[in-house]
Design an enzyme around this catalytic site. Structure first.
Site, mmCIF file in Angstrom:
data_model
loop_
_atom_site.group_PDB
_atom_site.id
_atom_site.type_symbol
_atom_site.label_atom_id
_atom_site.label_comp_id
_atom_site.label_asym_id
_atom_site.label_seq_id
_atom_site.Cartn_x
_atom_site.Cartn_y
_atom_site.Cartn_z
ATOM 1 N N LYS A 124 4.996 8.661 -12.113
ATOM 2 C CA LYS A 124 3.550 8.084 -11.479
ATOM 3 C C LYS A 124 2.972 9.172 -10.815
ATOM 4 O O LYS A 124 1.607 9.452 -10.874
ATOM 5 C CB LYS A 124 3.821 6.872 -10.675
ATOM 6 C CG LYS A 124 2.423 6.468 -9.873
ATOM 7 C CD LYS A 124 1.514 5.578 -10.873
ATOM 8 C CE LYS A 124 0.436 5.308 -9.864
ATOM 9 N NZ LYS A 124 -0.855 4.759 -10.750
ATOM 10 N N PRO A 181 0.742 -1.329 0.054
ATOM 11 C CA PRO A 181 0.022 0.068 -0.141
ATOM 12 C C PRO A 181 0.934 1.187 0.140
ATOM 13 O O PRO A 181 0.614 2.120 -0.729
ATOM 14 C CB PRO A 181 -0.965 0.000 1.398
ATOM 15 C CG PRO A 181 -1.043 -1.464 1.756
ATOM 16 C CD PRO A 181 0.403 -2.190 1.102
HETATM 17 P P1 NAD Z 1 -4.291 -3.221 -1.441
HETATM 18 O O1 NAD Z 1 -4.476 -2.805 -0.049
HETATM 19 O O2 NAD Z 1 -5.319 -3.786 -1.972
HETATM 20 O O3 NAD Z 1 -3.292 -4.349 -1.030
HETATM 21 C C1 NAD Z 1 -1.864 -4.459 -0.440
HETATM 22 C C2 NAD Z 1 -1.656 -5.829 -0.024
HETATM 23 O O4 NAD Z 1 -0.392 -5.677 0.681
HETATM 24 C C3 NAD Z 1 -2.525 -6.513 1.195
HETATM 25 O O5 NAD Z 1 -2.985 -7.603 0.820
HETATM 26 C C4 NAD Z 1 -1.936 -6.264 2.373
HETATM 27 O O6 NAD Z 1 -2.342 -7.275 3.318
HETATM 28 C C5 NAD Z 1 -0.655 -6.492 1.933
HETATM 29 N N1 NAD Z 1 0.529 -6.263 2.840
HETATM 30 C C6 NAD Z 1 0.425 -4.845 3.772
HETATM 31 N N2 NAD Z 1 1.807 -4.600 4.345
HETATM 32 C C7 NAD Z 1 2.474 -6.015 4.163
HETATM 33 C C8 NAD Z 1 3.654 -6.224 4.389
HETATM 34 N N3 NAD Z 1 4.324 -5.899 5.311
HETATM 35 N N4 NAD Z 1 4.004 -7.718 3.983
HETATM 36 C C9 NAD Z 1 2.982 -8.155 3.236
HETATM 37 N N5 NAD Z 1 2.048 -7.913 2.804
HETATM 38 C C10 NAD Z 1 1.496 -6.678 3.015
HETATM 39 O O7 NAD Z 1 -3.698 -2.482 -2.237
HETATM 40 P P2 NAD Z 1 -3.555 -2.468 -4.029
HETATM 41 O O8 NAD Z 1 -4.863 -1.736 -4.533
HETATM 42 O O9 NAD Z 1 -3.150 -3.696 -4.587
HETATM 43 O O10 NAD Z 1 -2.223 -1.193 -4.311
HETATM 44 C C11 NAD Z 1 -1.071 -1.590 -3.943
HETATM 45 C C12 NAD Z 1 -0.045 -0.315 -4.624
HETATM 46 O O11 NAD Z 1 -0.475 -0.271 -5.968
HETATM 47 C C13 NAD Z 1 -0.553 1.090 -3.877
HETATM 48 O O12 NAD Z 1 0.646 1.560 -3.848
HETATM 49 C C14 NAD Z 1 -1.351 1.690 -4.818
HETATM 50 O O13 NAD Z 1 -1.075 3.034 -4.820
HETATM 51 C C15 NAD Z 1 -0.806 1.238 -6.129
HETATM 52 N N6 NAD Z 1 -1.883 1.194 -7.163
HETATM 53 C C16 NAD Z 1 -3.053 0.659 -7.119
HETATM 54 C C17 NAD Z 1 -3.987 1.049 -8.115
HETATM 55 C C18 NAD Z 1 -5.567 0.230 -7.920
HETATM 56 O O14 NAD Z 1 -6.187 0.587 -8.802
HETATM 57 N N7 NAD Z 1 -5.802 -0.144 -6.769
HETATM 58 C C19 NAD Z 1 -3.740 1.374 -9.426
HETATM 59 C C20 NAD Z 1 -2.192 1.670 -9.566
HETATM 60 C C21 NAD Z 1 -1.267 1.709 -8.446
#
Ligand code: NAD
Length: 297
Positions: free
Chosen positions: A170, A65
């Protein structure tokens, strides 16, 4: 190739699935046991820490995240750098600040590992379809090394420059997106209030100079684009909290070079108000609700 994948959320899980489909051997780690179980059911192996997940890996990808999570995942006692073999390339695809990326890259280099920042655009749909755009900050040699693996998850692989520049690209893109969505919301809400049909207005805008992604692909007015989150109650898509995080990254980065962000700051406050109203988990295009009269008004 044996790949360790850490962070299996809305983006990471479908990205990891595409690596499995491409025939790679995967070891995964996430704090959420349910998402790990679903990847294991599809052929991945799991480990109970990032350190153990990377122990046998030839390639490491993280998709977490925010900067605090990335920092823990790399620098923690049970983190990536504690377990990874010398020479294995590391790719962080999370959206975080360029300064943290550079700090992690320095720590990784000190023990013989090169780290690239490779944030993505394309959303969860792009992650599922394997059509993401990767904005990569790396030396030219590291970029060439990571390209074949990223190609299993994305269609556009762009070398932005040295470490950290992927995040710069980004952050700047999402600064435009956050602002343009508000501009389209303001105009759509005004037009409808003044009596024009929303689809007619969007049709005009989309063949005129107001056209942009926020109007022609992701229009915030319900019913204009059937596939957009606005047509399903602003569910799914890109959460307002994540947009708020990205505008915060832009504000911090701008402060570091003493550059004003006039519209970025205003946009940040509008998404902050959306979050305060309890709508932070909704898609960011729900920001249009700030312009609509409350029911009964
Ligand atoms: P999300 O919150 O759905 O998933 C994050 C995952 O990381 C969760 O499953 C959580 O349990 C895990 N996690 C957290 N801390 C951890 C640790 N220390 N060790 C292992 N696992 C851990 O987030 P997302 O939507 O998948 O987004 C991820 C990244 O991508 C973010 O930085 C977001 O800004 C970026 N992003 C998201 C999108 C979107 O549309 N969702 C688009 C482009 C970029």
């Amino acid at each position: 190739m044996h790949i360790a994948f850490i962070g299996l959320g809305n983006m990471g899980a479908p990205m990891a699935r595409n690596l499995l489909k491409a025939g790679h051997t995967l070891t995964v780690f996430d704090l959420n046991a349910a998402t790990v179980a679903s990847l294991c059911a599809e052929g991945a192996a799991s480990a109970d820490s990032a350190r153990k997940a990377v122990a046998e890996a030839d390639f490491v990808i993280t998709m977490l995240p925010a900067a605090a999570h990335v920092r823990t995942a790399y620098l923690g006692e049970d983190g990536v750098l504690a377990g990874v073999r010398r020479g294995v390339p590391l790719v962080d695809s999370s959206t975080i600040d360029p300064a943290t990326v550079r700090e992690l890259a320095t720590a990784a280099a000190a023990q013989g590992n090169a780290l690239a920042d490779a944030p993505v655009s394309g959303g969860t749909g792009g992650a599922q379809a394997g059509t993401l755009t990767f904005m990569v900050g790396a030396t030219p040699a590291l970029f060439e090394q990571v390209k074949p693996v990223l190609a299993n998850m994305g269609r556009n692989l762009v070398h932005c420059g040295d470490t950290g520049t992927g995040q710069v690209a980004k952050i700047c893109n999402n600064l435009i997106l956050g602002i343009s969505m508000i501009g389209v919301s303001e105009a759509m809400a005004l037009g409808v209030r003044l009596g024009i049909d929303a689809s007619v207005l969007a049709g005009i805008v989309n063949t005129s100079t107001g056209r942009c992604w926020s109007s022609d692909t992701y229009n915030p007015y319900p019913g204009v684009i059937e596939t957009a989150p606005s047509s399903r109650g602003y569910t799914g898509g890109f959460g307002a909290e994540l947009m708020l995080k990205d505008l915060g990254l832009a504000a911090d980065a701008a402060r570091s070079v003493k550059q004003p962000l006039f519209l970025g700051a205003l946009a940040q406050q509008l998404y902050q108000a959306m979050s305060q109203a309890g709508d932070g988990q909704l898609d960011f295009s729900g920001v249009i609700r700030q312009y609509q009269p409350r029911t009964g008004a």
